[in-house]
Motif scaffolding. Structure first.
Motif, PDB file in Angstrom:
ATOM      1  N   TYR A 107       0.852  -1.190   0.000  1.00 28.44           N
ATOM      2  CA  TYR A 107       0.000   0.000   0.000  1.00 28.44           C
ATOM      3  C   TYR A 107       0.886   1.237   0.000  1.00 28.44           C
ATOM      4  O   TYR A 107       1.688   1.449   0.903  1.00 28.44           O
ATOM      5  N   HIS A 108       0.734   2.056  -1.040  1.00 23.90           N
ATOM      6  CA  HIS A 108       1.535   3.273  -1.170  1.00 23.90           C
ATOM      7  C   HIS A 108       0.805   4.496  -0.615  1.00 23.90           C
ATOM      8  O   HIS A 108       1.440   5.441  -0.164  1.00 23.90           O
ATOM      9  N   GLY A 109      -0.518   4.476  -0.684  1.00 24.28           N
ATOM     10  CA  GLY A 109      -1.311   5.543  -0.086  1.00 24.28           C
ATOM     11  C   GLY A 109      -1.561   6.714  -1.008  1.00 24.28           C
ATOM     12  O   GLY A 109      -0.713   7.081  -1.821  1.00 24.28           O
ATOM     13  N   TYR A 110      -2.748   7.295  -0.898  1.00 27.45           N
ATOM     14  CA  TYR A 110      -3.103   8.494  -1.660  1.00 27.45           C
ATOM     15  C   TYR A 110      -4.270   9.174  -0.960  1.00 27.45           C
ATOM     16  O   TYR A 110      -4.983   8.561  -0.161  1.00 27.45           O
ATOM     17  N   TYR A 111      -4.444  10.440  -1.250  1.00 30.19           N
ATOM     18  CA  TYR A 111      -5.459  11.253  -0.571  1.00 30.19           C
ATOM     19  C   TYR A 111      -6.662  11.460  -1.479  1.00 30.19           C
ATOM     20  O   TYR A 111      -6.514  11.762  -2.666  1.00 30.19           O
ATOM     21  N   LEU A 112      -7.859  11.290  -0.916  1.00 30.75           N
ATOM     22  CA  LEU A 112      -9.087  11.573  -1.654  1.00 30.75           C
ATOM     23  C   LEU A 112      -9.612  12.937  -1.216  1.00 30.75           C
ATOM     24  O   LEU A 112      -9.964  13.128  -0.042  1.00 30.75           O
ATOM     25  N   PHE A 136      -5.002   1.402   8.121  1.00 27.44           N
ATOM     26  CA  PHE A 136      -5.651   0.092   8.207  1.00 27.44           C
ATOM     27  C   PHE A 136      -6.171  -0.237   9.609  1.00 27.44           C
ATOM     28  O   PHE A 136      -6.741  -1.302   9.820  1.00 27.44           O
ATOM     29  N   ARG A 137      -5.986   0.661  10.558  1.00 30.29           N
ATOM     30  CA  ARG A 137      -6.457   0.398  11.927  1.00 30.29           C
ATOM     31  C   ARG A 137      -7.956   0.136  11.978  1.00 30.29           C
ATOM     32  O   ARG A 137      -8.436  -0.660  12.790  1.00 30.29           O
ATOM     33  N   VAL A 138      -8.705   0.806  11.091  1.00 28.81           N
ATOM     34  CA  VAL A 138     -10.166   0.647  11.097  1.00 28.81           C
ATOM     35  C   VAL A 138     -10.597  -0.766  10.738  1.00 28.81           C
ATOM     36  O   VAL A 138     -11.728  -1.158  11.015  1.00 28.81           O
ATOM     37  N   PHE A 139      -9.707  -1.559  10.142  1.00 35.06           N
ATOM     38  CA  PHE A 139     -10.061  -2.920   9.747  1.00 35.06           C
ATOM     39  C   PHE A 139      -9.870  -3.940  10.865  1.00 35.06           C
ATOM     40  O   PHE A 139     -10.237  -5.101  10.722  1.00 35.06           O
ATOM     41  N   THR A 169       5.943  -2.533   7.893  1.00 33.54           N
ATOM     42  CA  THR A 169       6.260  -1.197   7.369  1.00 33.54           C
ATOM     43  C   THR A 169       7.685  -1.190   6.830  1.00 33.54           C
ATOM     44  O   THR A 169       8.634  -1.433   7.566  1.00 33.54           O
ATOM     45  N   ILE A 170       7.806  -0.951   5.531  1.00 30.71           N
ATOM     46  CA  ILE A 170       9.111  -0.923   4.866  1.00 30.71           C
ATOM     47  C   ILE A 170       9.196   0.381   4.068  1.00 30.71           C
ATOM     48  O   ILE A 170       8.571   0.505   3.009  1.00 30.71           O
ATOM     49  N   PRO A 171       9.921   1.371   4.552  1.00 27.77           N
ATOM     50  CA  PRO A 171      10.008   2.652   3.829  1.00 27.77           C
ATOM     51  C   PRO A 171      10.621   2.485   2.437  1.00 27.77           C
ATOM     52  O   PRO A 171      11.438   1.585   2.207  1.00 27.77           O
ATOM     53  N   GLN A 211       4.544   4.638   8.296  1.00 29.97           N
ATOM     54  CA  GLN A 211       3.631   4.413   9.420  1.00 29.97           C
ATOM     55  C   GLN A 211       2.285   5.074   9.173  1.00 29.97           C
ATOM     56  O   GLN A 211       1.239   4.582   9.604  1.00 29.97           O
ATOM     57  N   THR A 212       2.287   6.184   8.446  1.00 32.23           N
ATOM     58  CA  THR A 212       1.023   6.855   8.106  1.00 32.23           C
ATOM     59  C   THR A 212       0.119   5.931   7.316  1.00 32.23           C
ATOM     60  O   THR A 212      -1.082   5.836   7.572  1.00 32.23           O
ATOM     61  N   GLN A 213       0.696   5.225   6.325  1.00 33.72           N
ATOM     62  CA  GLN A 213      -0.086   4.272   5.538  1.00 33.72           C
ATOM     63  C   GLN A 213      -0.547   3.109   6.418  1.00 33.72           C
ATOM     64  O   GLN A 213      -1.685   2.652   6.311  1.00 33.72           O
TER      65      GLN A 213
END
Length: 199
Positions: free
Chosen positions: A121-126, A164-167, A177-179, A158-160
């Motif tokens: 997961y790379h992450g992006y903002y909606l 997933f905490r909500v799951f 977590t691998i930068p 860590q932000t990404q």
């Protein structure tokens, strides 16, 4: 280690699309293909399926069909990807990014074939509330299926990972977590340049 056939999926790929995810997948494919067979499956604007040799790995650029969900929002699918997965005879499939068809397809194929499935997961903002509502609907349905199917979930920060905490614990315990790494050779300034003085 044993030779394996690795499939990497990405919604879009370099150089047709240039961004962090595209470059990440390209660099990963280049490294892995030194010891293993690597095939990249990517959505594309092309009208016809294209097969390309890039260094030591293969790239399939797969035509995408756009399904309009709302004003300015499209879910782009690449139906031919399922047949390509089957033909490739993959030992493992590693998808890049969450909430994209290529990842959804890989998770479905993993369930049907028993092929181990890994997600990065790379992450992006909606930006809009409307998109965030649609995201929540997806996350409770297809998104949850994808995450349950993944053997491991790699987050690039860590932000990404926090997304997933909500799951719940059953999903977050899969996370590593691998930068992202930096190829210093690609950003090293020329000798005697202004940029080199800053460095």
């Amino acid at each position: 280690s044993d030779f394996v056939r690795i499939g990497l999926t990405t919604h879009t790929f370099w150089p047709e699309f240039i961004g962090g995810r595209e470059l990440h997948v390209k660099n990963l494919a280049s490294c892995l293909s030194k010891k293993h067979e690597v095939i990249v499956f990517a959505g594309s604007r092309t009208r016809f399926l294209e097969r390309e040799k890039m260094g030591d790995f293969i790239v399939y650029r797969i035509p995408m069909v756009s399904i309009k969900c709302s004003n300015g929002l499209y879910y782009r699918i690449a139906p031919k990807i399922f047949g390509l997965f089957k033909e490739a005879g993959l030992d493992i499939i590693h998808s890049h990014e969450f909430r994209h068809f290529t990842t959804d397809a890989a998770a479905i194929y993993s369930r049907l074939s028993g092929t181990p499935f890994l997600l990065t997961y790379h992450g992006y903002y909606l930006p809009s509330l409307h998109l965030r509502i649609l995201r929540r609907i997806y996350d409770k349905t297809m998104g949850l299926f994808v995450l349950k199917q993944a053997k491991k979930i790699i987050c690039v920060s860590q932000t990404q990972a926090d997304d997933f905490r909500v799951f719940g614990r059953n999903i977050t315990k899969k996370i590593e977590t691998i930068p992202n790494g930096i190829d210093l050779g690609s950003i090293r300034p020329e000798p005697n340049s202004e940029e080199r003085t800053v460095f």
